[in-house]
Enzyme design. Structure first.
Site, PDB file in Angstrom:
ATOM      1  N   THR A  74      76.884  39.981  74.753  1.00 58.10           N
ATOM      2  CA  THR A  74      77.221  40.199  73.343  1.00 58.10           C
ATOM      3  C   THR A  74      78.300  39.216  72.906  1.00 58.10           C
ATOM      4  O   THR A  74      78.221  38.641  71.815  1.00 58.10           O
ATOM      5  CB  THR A  74      77.656  41.663  73.112  1.00 58.10           C
ATOM      6  OG1 THR A  74      76.580  42.507  73.547  1.00 58.10           O
ATOM      7  CG2 THR A  74      77.962  41.940  71.657  1.00 58.10           C
ATOM      8  N   CYS A 332      70.360  51.205  74.640  1.00 60.13           N
ATOM      9  CA  CYS A 332      71.361  51.195  73.569  1.00 60.13           C
ATOM     10  C   CYS A 332      71.006  52.191  72.487  1.00 60.13           C
ATOM     11  O   CYS A 332      71.863  52.694  71.788  1.00 60.13           O
ATOM     12  CB  CYS A 332      71.469  49.811  72.953  1.00 60.13           C
ATOM     13  SG  CYS A 332      71.864  48.588  74.170  1.00 60.13           S
TER      14      CYS A 332
END
Ligand code: PLP
Length: 757
Positions: A74, A332
């Site tokens: 990320t 997620c």
């Protein structure tokens, strides 16, 4: 020997390789110095980092360009996006930013975020994918002419689909765009020719390949723009400030070392053999199973599949019961109710998306583990079959009388069966459950005598017709039924010795009714009240088919018929409260209280209600909400018990009953450990729990109950519901069987279902 837990969720994260663990520990004891320090301790740490970087260069085949250690993919994505957007800012030939429609959320979110922060106002567009999950290259070629940055993943974390990076590279040849490749799922499983392809940025994450969480790698091609995301002490050549995470870098280095030797990881050919074995086991266990992406395009370690008319949750609970850890959709989004954007982008039908399960193993897994996984998959198939839960494999089951409650997207459907006569009634059928209900009845030779709706629903069309058709039963002459399915000529519906009668309750809709359920001695057992009254809410009455001015009187009429403590079974149960009573709701809903105490007249009631209902948002299931929740309706969880407190609980409540609320097939696949000879165990699957409520809330209401399920979610909800219904002594095991210390021993005893029955 591998542990009893078989982890098949490697695309979410992996365990840490023993060598990586050792390297991290060694770095903490031997290389604890600050890499920026000039003394020997610092130099040791710096040397460790340099060695890992050199290894990464070799492994990724990138002799030039930058390799920056980050906290994970990320962060790498943010840096790449920021760098690219900074560079294209103000360029007139750049109009858009492109990302693959199946990209990990980190990519489109980063594009939108930095586009907004930098005030660029560029269009952010998703590159469509075909049903095989691969990018539409013609579309890409066309749009890439005006793109500043194109982001595509090397392999997808949910579907396992490998992108055609060579095709994308060709499509980008005439494009001014920079190119970011998310290589997270490819590392260790695919060879990426980053330099030959002309990739500008590539990101990797350690925890997807046996390194710890919190370490990643960003590759930046020589000459590609690079703007540091973190400024400060100038670490990583001032490209990423902040003291380096030396233990995690060392662990990543150990993984790279393992990749370079040939013993720790299996090659692609072997991994494909493993995948084929698992695929065969799945197809054997679940007839009709469909894979959601073509094997020829997929990672050799990923299988994404759906079983027709079998919800992903049902499969996952069964797998979990035998110690197989898999996931539905991406990890997620596992806690949110959103379906898979990946499978949606691939244009798969809704059933396939809702039933999708992902199995992903890692390149370090071995054949023993795969074979044991196959055995357990087959065990799950047999167990679900035996319990009549696989529509493709009908079995005959002994009918158990009483009430079954099934739910879909917060809506409730009830099935009432008289075991002796096998007559059954379905109340508020839900379209999502047609196949499940039909299968349930078929396995029990149940005779469907009526399909009733409590009102004309605002959030779905009644699936009554579909259900009659699916069961193959014949409804009475449709002209002899009212619009909600009730036989016009009858006052009561007879189910063996029980009966149902109906009570008109206009309000939520003009045609709303309650079905009153009586025992053979004419005791009112409960009322199916639709959305007239729900746990924590009254049905909304702002629909075209509502009768708001009649609502107040309907509530008073219902109250007269049912009294304070009769179970009211709602049409929607958004907060998993199971049921309510007038007593529970009077305490929570001030407007209801005033209506029943005649402190408000029907006109004022309707006006106040309209106010409560203004601007209602959609539910978490993205369906319209059928009632305005009262804010204090859901009590906080106060009765959770940690596994470490169980002993004390047993001592405090000598007559404690441990109630297993898992479904029967889960109970069969994994028995509940005993809490000692003096503790009674009871099995009450959540779908049949309403049958137990009257005794738990009635004469035996001070009986202490410890509710247990797989993860603590279902038991927690039941404990909360019971507390709200006035039960003083109900507890839920926090974390469920997953955190029950002795359960690991139990799992070693997984045997054939036939032996466990
Ligand atoms: N990209 C892909 C394809 C992933 O699977 C993940 C992890 O879920 C990420 C990016 C984010 O990685 P990290 O957890 O290292 O930030």
């Amino acid at each position: 020997m591998h542990s009893q837990e078989i982890y098949l969720d490697s695309n979410a994260t992996t365990s840490v390789l023993p060598q990586a663990r050792a390297a991290a520990l060694n770095a903490m004891s031997e290389c604890f110095g600050n890499p920026s320090s000039v003394h020997a301790s610092g130099l040791k740490a710096r040397a460790c980092i340099a060695e890992v970087r050199a290894r990464a260069r070799r492994l990724l085949g990138v002799p030039s360009g930058e390799l920056v250690f980050t906290s994970g993919a990320t962060e790498g994505i943010q840096t790449a996006v920021l760098s690219a957007l900074q560079a294209v800012a103000g360029r007139s030939d750049v109009r858009c930013l492109l990302y693959g429609a199946t990209e990990h959320k980190a990519v489109p979110e980063a594009l939108r975020h930095w586009n907004q922060v930098l005030g660029l106002g560029l269009e952010v567009l998703a590159i469509p994918v075909a049903t095989d999950g691969r990018h539409d290259l013609a579309w890409l070629r066309e749009h890439a002419r005006h793109a500043g940055l194109v982001c595509t993943m090397a392999a997808n974390n949910e579907s396992g689909v490998i992108s055609d990076l060579a095709g994308i590279s060709t499509a980008l040849q005439q494009s001014p765009a920079l190119w970011l490749v998310d290589g997270v799922q490819a590392l260790g499983k695919l060879t990426l020719n980053l330099v030959q392809l002309g990739v500008d940025y590539a990101v990797f994450s350690g925890h997807k390949l046996y390194a710890p969480k919190g370490i990643g790698l960003l590759y930046v091609c020589e000459g590609a723009p690079l703007t540091p995301l973190l400024a400060g002490g100038g670490q990583e050549g001032a490209l990423r400030s902040g003291t380096e995470n030396v233990p995690a870098i060392a662990a990543l280095g150990a993984v790279f070392e393992a990749l370079e030797d040939t013993d720790s990881f299996r090659d692609v050919t072997t991994l494909k053999v493993f995948r084929d074995r698992l695929a065969t086991a799945l197809c054997d266990a679940f007839p009709g199973l469909m894979f959601n992406a073509p094997a020829k395009w997929c990672l050799p370690t990923t299988l994404n599949f759906s079983v027709p008319d079998v919800d992903a949750k049902l499969l996952l609970d069964a797998f979990d019961a035998v110690g197989l850890r898999m996931s539905g959709g991406s990890a997620c989004s596992a806690t949110s109710q959103q379906d898979s954007h990946v499978l949606r982008a691939m244009g798969l039908p809704a059933w396939q998306i809702n039933s999708a399960v992902r199995l992903s193993f890692g390149p370090a897994d071995d054949i023993t583990l795969i074979d044991e996984a196959c055995r357990r998959i087959r065990l799950c198939g047999s167990s679900l079959k035996q319990h009549g839960l696989l529509p493709s494999s009908p079995v005959k089951l002994r009918p158990e009388g009483g009430l079954v409650r099934l739910t879909a997207n917060g809506a409730c459907c009830y099935l009432l069966l008289d075991a002796e006569s096998r007559r059954c009634v379905v109340i508020d059928p839900l379209p999502e459950l047609t196949a499940t209900l039909a299968q349930w009845m078929r396995c029990r030779d149940a005779v469907l005598i009526a399909v009733l709706d409590t009102h004309s629903h605002g959030d779905h069309v009644s699936s009554s017709g579909a259900l009659w058709q699916a069961t193959g039963a014949r409804p009475a002459d449709p002209g002899a039924l009212d619009a909600l399915g009730w036989p016009l000529a009858q006052d009561s519906l007879i189910l063996g010795r029980q009966r149902l009668s109906r009570l008109a309750l206009p309000g939520h809709t003009q045609d709303a009714v309650a079905y009153l359920w009586y025992s053979e001695s004419d005791v009112l057992l409960g009322a199916f009240v639709g959305d007239t009254i729900m746990p924590g809410a009254l049905g909304r009455s702002d629909f075209e088919q509502s009768a708001p001015l009649e609502y107040c009187d309907s509530l008073r009429r219902l109250r007269q018929f049912v009294g304070s403590n009769t179970l009211l079974m709602p049409g929607h149960d958004y907060e998993d409260r199971l049921a309510c009573t007038f007593e529970s709701e009077l305490a929570a809903q001030p407007l209801l209280k005033r209506a029943l105490h005649e402190q408000v007249d029907p006109v004022a009631f309707a006006a106040e209600k309209a106010q409560l209902e203004s601007g209602l948002a959609l539910t978490k299931h993205h369906t319209i909400v059928c009632g305005a929740q009262v804010s204090n309706a859901c009590a906080p969880m106060q009765n959770g018990v940690e596994a470490s407190q169980l002993k004390k609980l047993v001592q405090r409540h000598s007559t404690l009953i441990v109630v297993d609320v898992r479904e029967s097939h889960e109970q069969q696949l994994c028995k509940l450990p005993s809490l000692g000879p003096q503790t009674r165990m009871q099995s009450v699957p959540l779908t049949r729990l309403l049958n137990a409520l009257p005794s738990w809330l009635g004469a035996a209401h001070d009986q202490a109950l410890l509710l247990v399920c797989r993860s603590g979610n279902r038991s927690g909800a039941v404990a909360r519901a019971l507390a709200q219904l006035g039960h003083p002594n109900c507890y839920s095991l926090i974390g469920g069987l997953a955190l029950w210390p002795s359960v690991a021993d139990q799992k070693t005893k997984v045997t054939s279902p036939s032996l466990l029955v």
